[in-house]
Design a protein around this motif. Structure first.
Motif, PDB file in Angstrom:
ATOM      1  N   LYS A 291      33.406  65.769  44.827  1.00  0.00           N
ATOM      2  CA  LYS A 291      34.152  65.440  46.050  1.00  0.00           C
ATOM      3  C   LYS A 291      34.625  63.991  46.040  1.00  0.00           C
ATOM      4  O   LYS A 291      35.773  63.704  46.373  1.00  0.00           O
ATOM      5  CB  LYS A 291      33.266  65.666  47.290  1.00  0.00           C
ATOM      6  N   ILE A 292      33.723  63.073  45.671  1.00  0.00           N
ATOM      7  CA  ILE A 292      34.092  61.650  45.656  1.00  0.00           C
ATOM      8  C   ILE A 292      35.206  61.417  44.630  1.00  0.00           C
ATOM      9  O   ILE A 292      36.167  60.707  44.882  1.00  0.00           O
ATOM     10  CB  ILE A 292      32.879  60.754  45.330  1.00  0.00           C
TER      11      ILE A 292
ATOM     12  N   LYS B 109      37.482  63.471  43.606  1.00  0.00           N
ATOM     13  CA  LYS B 109      38.765  63.975  44.116  1.00  0.00           C
ATOM     14  C   LYS B 109      39.384  62.982  45.092  1.00  0.00           C
ATOM     15  O   LYS B 109      40.590  62.738  45.051  1.00  0.00           O
ATOM     16  CB  LYS B 109      38.556  65.322  44.833  1.00  0.00           C
ATOM     17  N   GLN B 110      38.554  62.420  45.972  1.00  0.00           N
ATOM     18  CA  GLN B 110      39.064  61.439  46.939  1.00  0.00           C
ATOM     19  C   GLN B 110      39.555  60.189  46.212  1.00  0.00           C
ATOM     20  O   GLN B 110      40.592  59.627  46.550  1.00  0.00           O
ATOM     21  CB  GLN B 110      37.964  61.034  47.946  1.00  0.00           C
TER      22      GLN B 110
ATOM     23  N   ALA C 196      42.811  60.971  44.584  1.00  0.00           N
ATOM     24  CA  ALA C 196      43.854  61.113  45.600  1.00  0.00           C
ATOM     25  C   ALA C 196      44.306  59.737  46.079  1.00  0.00           C
ATOM     26  O   ALA C 196      45.508  59.508  46.287  1.00  0.00           O
ATOM     27  CB  ALA C 196      43.352  61.943  46.776  1.00  0.00           C
TER      28      ALA C 196
ATOM     29  N   ARG D 184      52.886  54.489  47.001  1.00  0.00           N
ATOM     30  CA  ARG D 184      53.267  53.466  47.982  1.00  0.00           C
ATOM     31  C   ARG D 184      53.373  52.070  47.356  1.00  0.00           C
ATOM     32  O   ARG D 184      53.573  51.094  48.071  1.00  0.00           O
ATOM     33  CB  ARG D 184      52.254  53.446  49.118  1.00  0.00           C
TER      34      ARG D 184
ATOM     35  N   PHE E  92      51.115  49.983  45.890  1.00  0.00           N
ATOM     36  CA  PHE E  92      50.162  49.135  46.603  1.00  0.00           C
ATOM     37  C   PHE E  92      48.783  49.460  46.048  1.00  0.00           C
ATOM     38  O   PHE E  92      48.592  50.488  45.416  1.00  0.00           O
ATOM     39  CB  PHE E  92      50.371  49.493  48.082  1.00  0.00           C
TER      40      PHE E  92
ATOM     41  N   ASP F 251      44.466  49.027  46.904  1.00  0.00           N
ATOM     42  CA  ASP F 251      43.406  48.568  47.805  1.00  0.00           C
ATOM     43  C   ASP F 251      42.094  48.547  47.029  1.00  0.00           C
ATOM     44  O   ASP F 251      41.440  49.573  46.852  1.00  0.00           O
ATOM     45  CB  ASP F 251      43.328  49.506  49.013  1.00  0.00           C
TER      46      ASP F 251
ATOM     47  N   ALA G 213      39.187  47.311  47.679  1.00  0.00           N
ATOM     48  CA  ALA G 213      37.951  47.592  48.422  1.00  0.00           C
ATOM     49  C   ALA G 213      37.682  49.097  48.491  1.00  0.00           C
ATOM     50  O   ALA G 213      36.540  49.536  48.404  1.00  0.00           O
ATOM     51  CB  ALA G 213      38.036  47.005  49.818  1.00  0.00           C
ATOM     52  N   LEU G 214      38.747  49.892  48.631  1.00  0.00           N
ATOM     53  CA  LEU G 214      38.548  51.340  48.737  1.00  0.00           C
ATOM     54  C   LEU G 214      38.063  51.909  47.404  1.00  0.00           C
ATOM     55  O   LEU G 214      37.115  52.704  47.359  1.00  0.00           O
ATOM     56  CB  LEU G 214      39.847  52.030  49.176  1.00  0.00           C
TER      57      LEU G 214
ATOM     58  N   GLU H  66      36.489  50.317  45.090  1.00  0.00           N
ATOM     59  CA  GLU H  66      35.105  49.866  44.892  1.00  0.00           C
ATOM     60  C   GLU H  66      34.120  50.682  45.726  1.00  0.00           C
ATOM     61  O   GLU H  66      33.007  50.954  45.296  1.00  0.00           O
ATOM     62  CB  GLU H  66      34.981  48.382  45.236  1.00  0.00           C
ATOM     63  N   SER H  67      34.559  51.072  46.925  1.00  0.00           N
ATOM     64  CA  SER H  67      33.689  51.907  47.756  1.00  0.00           C
ATOM     65  C   SER H  67      33.385  53.221  47.041  1.00  0.00           C
ATOM     66  O   SER H  67      32.244  53.685  47.025  1.00  0.00           O
ATOM     67  CB  SER H  67      34.352  52.217  49.099  1.00  0.00           C
ATOM     68  N   TYR H  68      34.432  53.807  46.453  1.00  0.00           N
ATOM     69  CA  TYR H  68      34.213  55.056  45.719  1.00  0.00           C
ATOM     70  C   TYR H  68      33.347  54.820  44.486  1.00  0.00           C
ATOM     71  O   TYR H  68      32.468  55.638  44.170  1.00  0.00           O
ATOM     72  CB  TYR H  68      35.550  55.693  45.331  1.00  0.00           C
TER      73      TYR H  68
END
Lengths: 205, 366
Positions: B156-157, B159-160, B163, B171, B173, B175, B177-178, B180-182
């Motif tokens: 699941k992680i 895939k996110q 995505a 876009r 661009f 991010d 931080a996102l 790294e969160s994953y």
């Protein structure tokens, strides 16, 4: 269903568009309203139309509000430096109902899920980060769903916080109050054992 | 563990059928396309909550019908148990154990272990690395509920993460931080899966060798080696190293979803150098070793499904195989074949008890 009146048909359709209301229940509401005084029905109609026309989103926390900032944000008696971060306005209502929290809120509008087209920019995250600096917020309580996407959102927000003095906590995850151990699922029970809390008389409150 | 009774309703080419099985060996024979494999798949479905052959239930339900139902009466650890699958197209399917529906279907995996051996298995050796990971996941999920949980979370992680990489590219661009969160969320499940797979391949090897020797009757040394980026480096580091590559390719280039197993016969790569016969022996040995492993480490003996047993095997080899699975360390077995006599002749020769089902276009006679 066949109606003798187009007016009834229109009203029934209106009611049956609501969640959990079928055609039959809708008809019951409509026939009930027909029996009421005109004033009473006008009052209901006005409530609905004014609701949509005048409701605002709080500038500060994105909760629903009648005024520019909501009644929670305007209440000086609440702790101004503690913010509870939630997904939706329903969560605000649920936490208010507990009577256990006297700080402020911040409504994100959901959790990060790129697969559903929801990235950080689609949520009220930037405004939260701004608030932390502007309002000198010292504590964030992350009250988002204990799911993978909820975890991502918590990770992300905590990475965006540059001030190391801000403390971030999440809701405790474990056995529900009044529940029985044998019915708890393994994940919850496992987490509860790992995240056990020291016993004190305060816990009994 | 065994299945005593199977009830099918609008499942593939079966309108309605009820079968009662022997706790030893059951044979399904009939012409091609008559539905032998579908019976094996029905049993597989009840054990694994999905079809072995089709990803989507759309293809599992009988042609032009909108639902199917399967019911199996099992004997598990000396207790009678019922498993039922109810699937209505367009709705979430329901799986019940002893009439109690599962909230999370993953909880069912491993309670009713099953091993299927089918002609397409040679893909484990010749196909992409995904086939070999499937073999690992199929085995380990049936042994370890935590493995399955971590695998579901990891997927699941991932895939996110993918995505969001695609979204960033669109876009124009990025991010950090996102991502790294994953990355942080991937580490824990990845580590668990990596360690479990690594230990498994080590323990699996001697069992596999044993069966290869029995089947090939040769003393060739065969080997399997677990290949993973995590053997060299921590995932956290790998993800940082691949940051730019991930950005441009818009997918995740490091992790346990890149794992593989390398197979060797006498130090030669199996994929490139093996003959058809060697390949078949190799895969058979692997699958029988999988059975042995599950029976040994798991809570109960798996059901064994042998689809199209004569595929690429001559009569002598089939006889040898049947003698092997007739031994006491194997439990209930289901065998399918197109020729009725050659299979039953062998079974009689070997002296094994069996029940014979003649399958003819959705109807069954025994």
């Amino acid at each position: 269903m066949n109606f003798s009146s187009k007016l009834i048909e229109r009203a029934v359709e209106g009611f049956s568009s609501l969640p959990g209301v079928g055609k039959k229940s809708a008809l019951r509401y409509v026939l009930h309203l027909l029996k009421q005084d005109e004033d009473a029905t006008k009052e209901i109609a006005a409530a609905i139309s004014e609701l949509k026309a005048n409701i605002k989103e709080c500038d500060r926390c994105h909760n629903i509000s009648d005024t520019k900032t909501c009644s929670i944000c305007n209440n000086d008696l609440r702790k101004q430096q503690t913010v509870c971060v939630v997904e939706t306005i329903r969560d605000v209502m649920a936490i208010e109902e507990t009577g256990q929290f006297r700080g402020l809120y911040h409504v994100l509008g959901g959790v990060i899920s790129p697969l559903d087209g929801v990235g950080p920019n689609e949520l009220n995250i930037d405004s939260l980060i701004d608030r932390i600096a502007k309002e000198n917020i010292k504590e964030l309580i992350m009250a988002v769903s204990p799911t993978i996407d909820g975890d991502t959102t918590i990770y992300y927000i905590s990475k965006k916080i540059t001030d190391p003095t801000v403390s971030v906590s999440t809701l405790a995850r474990g056995i529900s109050f009044g529940g029985e151990l044998e019915y708890a699922d393994e994940v919850t029970l496992g987490r509860s054992i790992v995240g056990r809390i020291p016993y004190s008389n305060d816990n009994k409150k | 563990m065994q299945i005593n009774k199977l009830i099918l309703n609008q499942f593939r080419n079966y309108e309605k059928a009820t079968l009662e099985f022997s706790d030893q060996i059951n044979c399904f024979t009939g012409l091609n396309g008559m539905g032998k494999t579908n019976l094996l798949d029905a049993i597989y479905y009840l054990c694994m909550t999905k079809s072995n052959f089709n990803q989507s239930d759309k293809h599992v339900v009988q042609h032009e019908k909108d639902f199917f139902r399967l019911e199996g009466h099992f004997l598990r650890k000396d207790k009678k148990e019922t498993v039922a699958v109810k699937a209505v197209l367009g709705k979430k399917k329901i799986i019940e154990r002893n009439e109690i529906p599962y909230k999370r279907m993953a909880e069912h995996i491993g309670l009713f272990p099953v091993v299927i051996i089918k002609p397409e298995d040679t893909l484990i050796a010749t196909g992409s690395s995904e086939e070999r990971r499937k073999f690992l996941d199929n085995t380990l999920s049936q042994l370890d509920q935590d493995y399955l949980k971590h695998l579901i979370v990891y997927t699941k992680i991932l895939k996110q993460r993918n995505a969001s990489l695609k979204d960033f590219a669109k876009r124009n661009f990025y991010d950090e931080a996102l991502i790294e969160s994953y990355n942080e969320q991937l580490v824990e499940p990845a580590q668990y899966i990596f360690e479990t797979r690594k230990t498994f391949v080590d323990h699996f090897h001697p069992v596999f060798l044993k069966y290869y020797k029995i089947i090939s009757k040769e003393q060739e040394v065969v080997n399997c080696k677990y290949v993973s980026q995590l053997l060299e480096n921590q995932l956290q580091e790998l993800l940082i190293q691949n940051k730019d590559k991930d950005k441009y390719s818009t997918r995740t280039n490091a992790g346990i979803h890149k794992d593989d197993i390398d197979f060797f016969i006498r130090d030669f790569e199996l994929k490139k150098f093996a003959s058809q016969g060697q390949l078949k022996s190799f895969i058979l040995a692997m699958k029988l070793a999988q059975y042995d492993f599950l029976a040994e480490k798991g809570s109960t003996k798996p059901i064994l499904l042998l689809d199209d047993i004569f595929d690429k095997l001559d009569t002598n080899r089939v006889k040898q195989l049947i003698e092997l699975v007739g031994r006491e360390n194997f439990g209930q077995t289901f065998i399918s074949d197109t020729g009725a006599d050659r299979l039953t002749n062998i079974l009689e020769e070997v002296g094994l008890e069996f029940r014979h089902f003649l399958v003819d276009n959705g109807t069954i006679n025994n």
